[in-house]
Design an enzyme around this catalytic site. Structure first.
Site, mmCIF file in Angstrom:
data_model
loop_
_atom_site.group_PDB
_atom_site.id
_atom_site.type_symbol
_atom_site.label_atom_id
_atom_site.label_comp_id
_atom_site.label_asym_id
_atom_site.label_seq_id
_atom_site.Cartn_x
_atom_site.Cartn_y
_atom_site.Cartn_z
ATOM 1 N N TRP A 1 -11.199 -2.411 -9.024
ATOM 2 C CA TRP A 1 -11.817 -2.171 -10.338
ATOM 3 C C TRP A 1 -12.502 -0.804 -10.379
ATOM 4 O O TRP A 1 -12.741 -0.251 -11.448
ATOM 5 C CB TRP A 1 -12.846 -3.257 -10.668
ATOM 6 N N ARG B 1 0.276 7.654 -2.707
ATOM 7 C CA ARG B 1 0.778 8.725 -1.821
ATOM 8 C C ARG B 1 2.255 9.010 -2.089
ATOM 9 O O ARG B 1 2.706 10.148 -2.060
ATOM 10 C CB ARG B 1 0.562 8.336 -0.346
ATOM 11 N N HIS C 1 2.979 3.307 -8.913
ATOM 12 C CA HIS C 1 2.843 1.876 -9.227
ATOM 13 C C HIS C 1 4.085 1.362 -9.947
ATOM 14 O O HIS C 1 4.565 0.271 -9.663
ATOM 15 C CB HIS C 1 1.596 1.628 -10.080
ATOM 16 N N LEU D 1 10.450 -21.290 -3.902
ATOM 17 C CA LEU D 1 9.483 -20.326 -3.354
ATOM 18 C C LEU D 1 8.224 -20.347 -4.213
ATOM 19 O O LEU D 1 8.317 -20.349 -5.446
ATOM 20 C CB LEU D 1 10.108 -18.916 -3.374
ATOM 21 N N ASP E 1 0.832 -1.209 0.000
ATOM 22 C CA ASP E 1 0.000 0.000 0.000
ATOM 23 C C ASP E 1 0.866 1.259 0.000
ATOM 24 O O ASP E 1 1.975 1.258 0.539
ATOM 25 C CB ASP E 1 -0.896 -0.024 1.255
HETATM 26 C C1 FPP Z 1 -1.588 0.173 -3.432
HETATM 27 O O1 FPP Z 1 -1.174 1.505 -3.506
HETATM 28 C C2 FPP Z 1 -1.105 -0.649 -4.522
HETATM 29 C C3 FPP Z 1 -1.899 -1.277 -5.455
HETATM 30 C C4 FPP Z 1 -3.356 -1.168 -5.509
HETATM 31 C C5 FPP Z 1 -1.335 -2.103 -6.514
HETATM 32 C C6 FPP Z 1 -0.050 -2.824 -6.240
HETATM 33 C C7 FPP Z 1 0.596 -3.029 -7.541
HETATM 34 C C8 FPP Z 1 1.917 -2.926 -7.814
HETATM 35 C C9 FPP Z 1 2.948 -2.697 -6.816
HETATM 36 C C10 FPP Z 1 2.386 -3.033 -9.233
HETATM 37 C C11 FPP Z 1 1.967 -4.199 -10.062
HETATM 38 C C12 FPP Z 1 2.133 -5.522 -9.432
HETATM 39 C C13 FPP Z 1 2.818 -6.586 -9.878
HETATM 40 C C14 FPP Z 1 2.694 -7.861 -9.131
HETATM 41 C C15 FPP Z 1 3.709 -6.542 -11.042
HETATM 42 P P1 FPP Z 1 -2.307 2.626 -3.573
HETATM 43 O O2 FPP Z 1 -2.504 2.975 -4.995
HETATM 44 O O3 FPP Z 1 -3.527 2.140 -2.865
HETATM 45 O O4 FPP Z 1 -1.637 3.772 -2.791
HETATM 46 P P2 FPP Z 1 -2.370 4.933 -1.957
HETATM 47 O O5 FPP Z 1 -3.084 4.264 -0.819
HETATM 48 O O6 FPP Z 1 -1.247 5.786 -1.506
HETATM 49 O O7 FPP Z 1 -3.316 5.627 -2.887
#
Ligand code: FPP
Length: 251
Positions: free
Chosen positions: A71, A26, A39, A133, A22
């Site tokens: 989504w 931010r 991301h 793993l 998470d």
């Molecule tokens: C949360 O940050 C993260 C996600 C919803 C997606 C996680 C995905 C990745 C790290 C990249 C793709 C994954 C792979 C496996 C290649 P947020 O967007 O909720 O952050 P925020 O809470 O600060 O808005």
């Protein structure tokens, strides 16, 4: 960092680590960049954490990459996340093979774009015999939905006389979860300061140790992982027993 790694006791490792990644949005905002920049940098953390888990001998790592609720995010963000998934799978296959890592998924994979489904199927097939793993990506995953499906599947078996109600127990439920081939989660890490489980592996985390850190996911790297595992090793897992009982078992 080697110092930190050397402090980790091989005989007290969590078998299964689950991570809620998470804080990408931010992290990007703090840098004055669009969310997708977060991301993209989050993918580097994904790679480091997989590598770090392999280095210390973790057997199962499950990453919450995309929830059923995700989504509802802006279309462009969803599209970028799916594109990142596809490009990372393409790029990482070689590394997964080199490190003997098996890829699996949990969640509603059939809801993902076709490209992502095809790429996933290919990497899953090519890595299926790897054994050091097991890396599980939770994609379009929601724990309550998973449990609803378990109840439907078990009920159908009862209605069709394939199963008696008296036979339903924890093992039967486990065997109907997406995670039927994985052990329970021992250690759950969530980054970015949020202290919630957010519909992730609710059944499987019943006895997990929970670890919350303020570090945002794109900043969460090997060193942070090793520190978290060291904290896990300093905790006493009692599974409802007393400290004295645990000491006797360990003697
Ligand atoms: C949360 O940050 C993260 C996600 C919803 C997606 C996680 C995905 C990745 C790290 C990249 C793709 C994954 C792979 C496996 C290649 P947020 O967007 O909720 O952050 P925020 O809470 O600060 O808005």
């Amino acid at each position: 960092m080697e110092n930190l790694k050397n402090k980790i006791a091989e005989n007290k490792l969590p078998d299964h680590i689950a991570i809620i990644m998470d804080g990408n949005g931010r992290w990007a905002k703090l840098k004055g960049k669009p969310r997708v920049f977060g991301h993209k940098n989050g993918v580097t953390s994904v790679r480091e954490i997989i590598e770090g888990c392999a280095e210390i001998g973790i057997k199962y790592l499950t990453l919450y990459a995309f929830s059923t609720e995700n989504w509802n995010r802006p279309k462009l963000e969803v599209k970028t996340l799916m594109a990142l998934l596809v490009s990372s799978l393409k790029k990482e296959l070689k590394n997964l093979q080199k490190n003997n890592i098996k890829l699996t998924t949990i969640g509603n994979i059939e809801h993902l774009p076709e490209k992502a489904q095809i790429e996933l199927a290919e990497v899953i097939e090519k890595t299926k015999n790897n054994s050091s793993l097991t890396l599980t990506l939770a994609l379009s995953y929601g724990s309550r939905e998973e449990i609803v499906n378990v109840i439907k599947n078990i009920s159908e078996k009862v209605v069709n006389n394939q199963l008696n109600i008296e036979e339903i127990n924890e093992k039967i439920i486990n065997n109907h979860l997406y995670t039927f081939s994985l052990p329970d989660v021992d250690f759950m890490i969530r980054t970015s300061g949020e202290k919630r489980i957010s519909n992730f592996l609710l059944w499987q985390m019943a006895y997990a140790e929970l670890y919350f850190t303020d570090t945002l996911w794109p900043d969460f790297r090997k060193e942070n992982l090793f520190k978290a595992v060291l904290e896990y090793q300093n905790r006493e897992r009692r599974f409802g027993k007393t400290s004295e009982q645990i000491e006797t078992i360990n003697e």
